[in-house]
Write a protein that holds these residues in place. Structure first.
Motif, mmCIF file in Angstrom:
data_model
loop_
_atom_site.group_PDB
_atom_site.id
_atom_site.type_symbol
_atom_site.label_atom_id
_atom_site.label_comp_id
_atom_site.label_asym_id
_atom_site.label_seq_id
_atom_site.Cartn_x
_atom_site.Cartn_y
_atom_site.Cartn_z
ATOM 1 N N ALA A 1 -5.166 6.794 -11.174
ATOM 2 C CA ALA A 1 -6.219 5.936 -10.628
ATOM 3 C C ALA A 1 -5.897 4.467 -10.864
ATOM 4 C CB ALA A 1 -7.565 6.301 -11.256
ATOM 5 N N ALA A 2 -5.390 4.150 -12.064
ATOM 6 C CA ALA A 2 -5.032 2.761 -12.362
ATOM 7 C C ALA A 2 -3.899 2.288 -11.457
ATOM 8 C CB ALA A 2 -4.636 2.633 -13.828
ATOM 9 N N LEU A 3 -2.887 3.142 -11.228
ATOM 10 C CA LEU A 3 -1.775 2.756 -10.359
ATOM 11 C C LEU A 3 -2.232 2.522 -8.922
ATOM 12 C CD1 LEU A 3 1.074 5.124 -11.638
ATOM 13 C CD2 LEU A 3 0.844 2.652 -12.026
ATOM 14 N N ILE A 4 -3.156 3.370 -8.448
ATOM 15 C CA ILE A 4 -3.655 3.203 -7.075
ATOM 16 C C ILE A 4 -4.443 1.900 -6.940
ATOM 17 C CG2 ILE A 4 -5.263 4.158 -5.380
ATOM 18 C CD1 ILE A 4 -4.392 6.953 -6.319
ATOM 19 N N LEU A 5 -5.293 1.609 -7.931
ATOM 20 C CA LEU A 5 -6.073 0.364 -7.889
ATOM 21 C C LEU A 5 -5.157 -0.852 -7.975
ATOM 22 C CD1 LEU A 5 -9.136 1.291 -10.129
ATOM 23 C CD2 LEU A 5 -9.092 1.023 -7.647
ATOM 24 N N LEU A 6 -4.111 -0.746 -8.805
ATOM 25 C CA LEU A 6 -3.165 -1.861 -8.900
ATOM 26 C C LEU A 6 -2.419 -2.064 -7.586
ATOM 27 C CD1 LEU A 6 -1.670 -1.311 -12.468
ATOM 28 C CD2 LEU A 6 -3.170 -3.171 -11.728
ATOM 29 N N ALA A 7 -2.086 -0.985 -6.909
ATOM 30 C CA ALA A 7 -1.403 -1.105 -5.622
ATOM 31 C C ALA A 7 -2.312 -1.776 -4.588
ATOM 32 C CB ALA A 7 -0.960 0.275 -5.131
ATOM 33 N N ILE A 8 -3.583 -1.373 -4.596
ATOM 34 C CA ILE A 8 -4.528 -1.993 -3.652
ATOM 35 C C ILE A 8 -4.706 -3.475 -3.974
ATOM 36 C CG2 ILE A 8 -6.917 -1.983 -2.847
ATOM 37 C CD1 ILE A 8 -6.976 1.019 -3.353
ATOM 38 N N GLY A 9 -4.816 -3.790 -5.277
ATOM 39 C CA GLY A 9 -4.959 -5.189 -5.663
ATOM 40 C C GLY A 9 -3.729 -6.007 -5.317
ATOM 41 N N ALA A 10 -2.536 -5.424 -5.526
ATOM 42 C CA ALA A 10 -1.301 -6.142 -5.201
ATOM 43 C C ALA A 10 -1.155 -6.367 -3.703
ATOM 44 C CB ALA A 10 -0.099 -5.371 -5.734
ATOM 45 N N ALA A 11 -1.759 -5.493 -2.900
ATOM 46 C CA ALA A 11 -1.693 -5.654 -1.449
ATOM 47 C C ALA A 11 -2.529 -6.831 -0.967
ATOM 48 C CB ALA A 11 -2.149 -4.371 -0.763
ATOM 49 N N GLY A 12 -3.397 -7.344 -1.820
ATOM 50 C CA GLY A 12 -4.149 -8.553 -1.474
ATOM 51 C C GLY A 12 -5.295 -8.329 -0.516
ATOM 52 N N PRO A 13 -6.321 -7.552 -0.896
ATOM 53 C CA PRO A 13 -7.477 -7.427 -0.004
ATOM 54 C C PRO A 13 -8.187 -8.775 0.140
ATOM 55 C CG PRO A 13 -7.957 -6.498 -2.175
ATOM 56 C CD PRO A 13 -6.502 -6.841 -2.168
ATOM 57 N N THR A 14 -8.597 -9.094 1.341
ATOM 58 C CA THR A 14 -9.266 -10.374 1.582
ATOM 59 C C THR A 14 -10.216 -10.245 2.761
ATOM 60 O OG1 THR A 14 -8.935 -12.734 2.042
ATOM 61 C CG2 THR A 14 -7.416 -11.196 3.089
ATOM 62 N N TRP A 15 -11.244 -11.062 2.727
ATOM 63 C CA TRP A 15 -12.194 -11.126 3.846
ATOM 64 C C TRP A 15 -12.685 -12.562 4.070
ATOM 65 C CZ3 TRP A 15 -12.784 -8.320 -0.631
ATOM 66 C CH2 TRP A 15 -13.634 -8.851 -1.599
ATOM 67 N N SER A 16 -12.000 -13.529 3.471
ATOM 68 C CA SER A 16 -12.372 -14.931 3.660
ATOM 69 C C SER A 16 -11.165 -15.808 3.392
ATOM 70 C CB SER A 16 -13.525 -15.320 2.730
ATOM 71 O OG SER A 16 -13.120 -15.224 1.375
ATOM 72 N N ARG A 17 -11.220 -17.016 3.910
ATOM 73 C CA ARG A 17 -10.157 -17.985 3.667
ATOM 74 C C ARG A 17 -10.514 -18.866 2.474
ATOM 75 N NH1 ARG A 17 -6.218 -18.271 7.527
ATOM 76 N NH2 ARG A 17 -6.673 -17.285 9.530
ATOM 77 N N THR A 18 -9.484 -19.420 1.840
ATOM 78 C CA THR A 18 -9.713 -20.304 0.708
ATOM 79 C C THR A 18 -10.417 -21.561 1.190
ATOM 80 O OG1 THR A 18 -7.704 -19.488 -0.366
ATOM 81 C CG2 THR A 18 -8.618 -21.575 -1.160
ATOM 82 N N LEU B 1 0.823 -1.209 0.000
ATOM 83 C CA LEU B 1 0.000 0.000 0.000
ATOM 84 C C LEU B 1 0.859 1.261 0.000
ATOM 85 C CD1 LEU B 1 -2.787 -1.040 2.554
ATOM 86 C CD2 LEU B 1 -2.977 -0.912 0.064
ATOM 87 N N LEU B 2 2.141 1.114 0.314
ATOM 88 C CA LEU B 2 3.054 2.265 0.252
ATOM 89 C C LEU B 2 3.241 2.760 -1.171
ATOM 90 C CD1 LEU B 2 5.780 1.103 2.807
ATOM 91 C CD2 LEU B 2 3.923 2.752 3.168
ATOM 92 N N LEU B 3 2.850 1.964 -2.171
ATOM 93 C CA LEU B 3 2.924 2.425 -3.552
ATOM 94 C C LEU B 3 1.898 3.514 -3.861
ATOM 95 C CD1 LEU B 3 3.402 -1.015 -5.370
ATOM 96 C CD2 LEU B 3 5.146 0.732 -4.899
ATOM 97 N N ILE B 4 0.861 3.613 -3.037
ATOM 98 C CA ILE B 4 -0.159 4.637 -3.277
ATOM 99 C C ILE B 4 0.423 6.045 -3.139
ATOM 100 C CG2 ILE B 4 -2.346 5.584 -2.446
ATOM 101 C CD1 ILE B 4 -3.209 2.769 -1.750
ATOM 102 N N PRO B 5 1.172 6.370 -2.081
ATOM 103 C CA PRO B 5 1.807 7.697 -2.034
ATOM 104 C C PRO B 5 2.766 7.928 -3.200
ATOM 105 C CG PRO B 5 1.849 6.676 0.134
ATOM 106 C CD PRO B 5 1.391 5.633 -0.810
ATOM 107 N N VAL B 6 3.437 6.874 -3.660
ATOM 108 C CA VAL B 6 4.331 7.035 -4.816
ATOM 109 C C VAL B 6 3.530 7.448 -6.045
ATOM 110 C CG1 VAL B 6 5.944 5.850 -6.337
ATOM 111 C CG2 VAL B 6 5.969 5.366 -3.877
ATOM 112 N N ALA B 7 2.379 6.834 -6.256
ATOM 113 C CA ALA B 7 1.534 7.202 -7.395
ATOM 114 C C ALA B 7 1.054 8.642 -7.286
ATOM 115 C CB ALA B 7 0.348 6.247 -7.487
ATOM 116 N N ILE B 8 0.740 9.072 -6.056
ATOM 117 C CA ILE B 8 0.289 10.455 -5.863
ATOM 118 C C ILE B 8 1.432 11.438 -6.121
ATOM 119 C CG2 ILE B 8 -0.572 12.086 -4.140
ATOM 120 C CD1 ILE B 8 -2.086 9.779 -2.856
ATOM 121 N N VAL B 9 2.625 11.071 -5.713
ATOM 122 C CA VAL B 9 3.786 11.941 -5.953
ATOM 123 C C VAL B 9 4.039 12.092 -7.448
ATOM 124 C CG1 VAL B 9 6.298 12.086 -5.678
ATOM 125 C CG2 VAL B 9 4.853 11.473 -3.722
ATOM 126 N N ILE B 10 3.832 11.030 -8.208
ATOM 127 C CA ILE B 10 4.008 11.115 -9.664
ATOM 128 C C ILE B 10 2.887 11.932 -10.292
ATOM 129 C CG2 ILE B 10 4.023 9.758 -11.790
ATOM 130 C CD1 ILE B 10 5.265 7.485 -10.188
#
Length: 512
Positions: free
Chosen positions: A72-89, A19-28
């Motif tokens: 916006a795409a970079l922020i969404l990719l950062a959130i997706g790469a962080a692995g949001p989850t609310w259930s187990r496999t 999620l630290l990539l989000i500030p990087v995207a904002i800086v760019i």
């Protein structure tokens, strides 16, 4: 707690540092966006209205810029790469539903016809609908009036429960009354032996107020399906703190019941640390793809690049690609099979899967037991042998089931439940052979072409055979034809069994 609150409480990120990539995207984004409207435009010698009409880019601050979509795409990719989850496999070899004990009230009041065709018959219909919706889930059936009785123990096969369900009516119950607390205790005893938490579903037209406190303090999820019209109230049901769902003409009541009962399963799954968290970040790939589409609004360079990207791979393949449907453009057969499997469309999943383990398991779940055994012969794992054993047991090939469970233990001595199922299968085989020894009805003559021979592989007793009756134009009778010749109804069997259980109890207690 409902399923939404359970998921909300479990929400977190598997890889939060990304999620630290989000500030990087904002800086760019910020310097590029600011430069779009930071240019100094000279105002000397030019009237304000002419300056506004002649100068391009005056409204850049209020317009969306390409850099906005990129950010916006970079922020969404950062959130997706962080692995949001609310259930187990979920474990694919465990039923994806909570075990449920269905307690059906079988009293004269349930024969009231204010709900057509009657409260009891509509309740049976709702139970069948629930069994169909929960295909493959473990379910038990309890009937109660003045006493409570186990009709069908926990089973994954709804076809086992259906004939017993049809045989239930007030005339077979040995005692009058409506002792719901006895059915509750019987249900709790059944759930205590299950590996995952489950629930109890009462299908009743009312409740004795004296039983409300016990149900409210059950310690397991309890849900009531009220077989009453909406304009009628019941004093006992009004005192309940557990969910009470009113019967509906459509499937809305069953869908709600399934969600309520499975909330316990989801909570238990979250607490199972052996199962990994399910990464949901791939969902964000779709909005990112939509944002990327905005980059193709102008110019032909990017369009030709897309066409080249599609056409060039075809130059390196001699066989033309074929797609039978839109899903084939994006998903592999195994991915499509997994979707069908999760939707409980096991027949379709069996046709789609290319992986033999998954295909065999889907065939087993759809009732294609013999086909599942053949498919799983290609896989040399404990899981495959275990499923083969279950398929043999379901098809009543108990000796083959023993061999399959033995194979599973050879491949993995610690495979869950393999040893328990092996012992059960051996007990069944031993019971069949003991009965054969006691009956000892063999004949000295040879076996004719129209005789049914029962397995005696253990060489205990004698070969048992019986001549198959013949009718004009009919050959060897099938198992269904034999069953149809039996002149004993399920209700008669249950009446006798319940009477024996009630007599043994000596007082109105729950019996198994």
């Amino acid at each position: 707690m409902n399923a939404f609150l359970v998921s909300l409480e479990a929400f977190h990120f598997i890889r939060p540092l990304l999620l630290l990539l989000i500030p990087v995207a904002i800086v760019i984004w910020w310097p590029v966006r600011r430069s779009a409207y930071s240019r100094d435009i000279p105002a000397d010698g030019l009237a304000p209205h002419l300056r506004a009409a002649l100068v391009l880019g005056a409204d850049e601050r209020r317009r969306l810029q390409p850099i906005d979509g990129v950010a916006a795409a970079l922020i969404l990719l950062a959130i997706g790469a962080a692995g949001p989850t609310w259930s187990r496999t979920p474990d694919p070899f465990v039923a994806q539903s909570a075990p449920v004990v269905v307690a059906l009230k079988v009293t004269p009041s349930m024969e009231d016809k204010d709900i057509a065709p009657s409260r009891l018959e509509r309740g049976k219909q709702k139970i069948r609908d629930l069994l169909k919706l929960r295909a493959g889930a473990r379910t038990a059936l309890v009937a109660y009036a003045g006493s409570a009785h186990l009709v069908v123990p926990m089973t994954e096969d709804p076809s086992v429960m259906t004939p017993y369900l049809e045989g239930l009516n007030p005339q077979i119950m040995p005692r009058d009354g409506e002792r719901a607390e006895l059915a509750l205790q019987l249900g709790l005893d059944l759930l205590a032996s299950e590996e995952t938490p489950g629930g109890i579903l009462f299908v009743a037209d009312g409740l004795d107020p004296a039983d409300a406190a016990a149900i409210n303090d059950a310690g397991q999820p309890v849900v009531f399906l009220a077989m009453l019209r909406e304009d009628r109230r019941d004093r006992g049901l009004d005192q309940l703190a557990v969910p009470v769902v009113s019967v509906t003409p459509n499937a809305a009541d069953i869908d709600r019941l399934d969600r309520l009962l499975n909330a316990a399963y989801r909570q238990a799954l979250l607490e199972n640390t052996e199962q990994p968290w399910e990464d949901r970040g791939y969902w964000l790939a779709w909005p990112v793809a939509l944002l990327i589409l905005f980059w193709f609004r102008q110019g032909w360079t990017m369009r030709w690049a897309v066409i080249a990207a599609i056409a060039i791979p075809g130059l390196f393949h001699s066989a033309p690609a074929r797609a039978d449907g839109v899903a084939d453009w994006f998903l592999t057969p195994d991915q499509q099979g997994r979707i069908a499997f999760q939707n409980r469309n096991f027949d379709k999943a069996a046709d789609l899967f290319a992986d033999p383990l998954w295909r065999g398991y889907a065939q087993y779940r759809s009732g294609q037991y013999e086909e599942a055994v053949i498919t799983l012969d290609r896989v040399d794992t404990a899981e495959a042998a275990f499923i083969q054993g279950m398929a043999h047991i379901k098809s009543r090939s108990y000796r083959d089931g023993v061999r399959a469970f033995e194979t599973a233990l050879q491949r993995d001595p610690d495979y869950p439940h393999a040893d328990e199922n092996l012992q059960t299968a051996r007990e069944i085989v031993d019971y069949v052979e003991r009965v054969r020894e006691q009956s000892d009805t063999g004949e000295s003559g040879g076996i004719g072409a129209d005789e049914v021979v029962f397995d005696n592989e253990g060489n205990r007793g004698v070969e048992t055979s019986m001549e198959a009756p013949r009718e004009e134009g009919v050959g060897l009778m099938t198992a269904d034809q034999w069953m149809n010749t039996v002149d004993t109804r399920t209700g008669d069997f249950l009446r006798q069994r319940f009477a024996i259980e009630a007599a043994r109890a000596g007082k109105p207690e729950a019996s198994q």
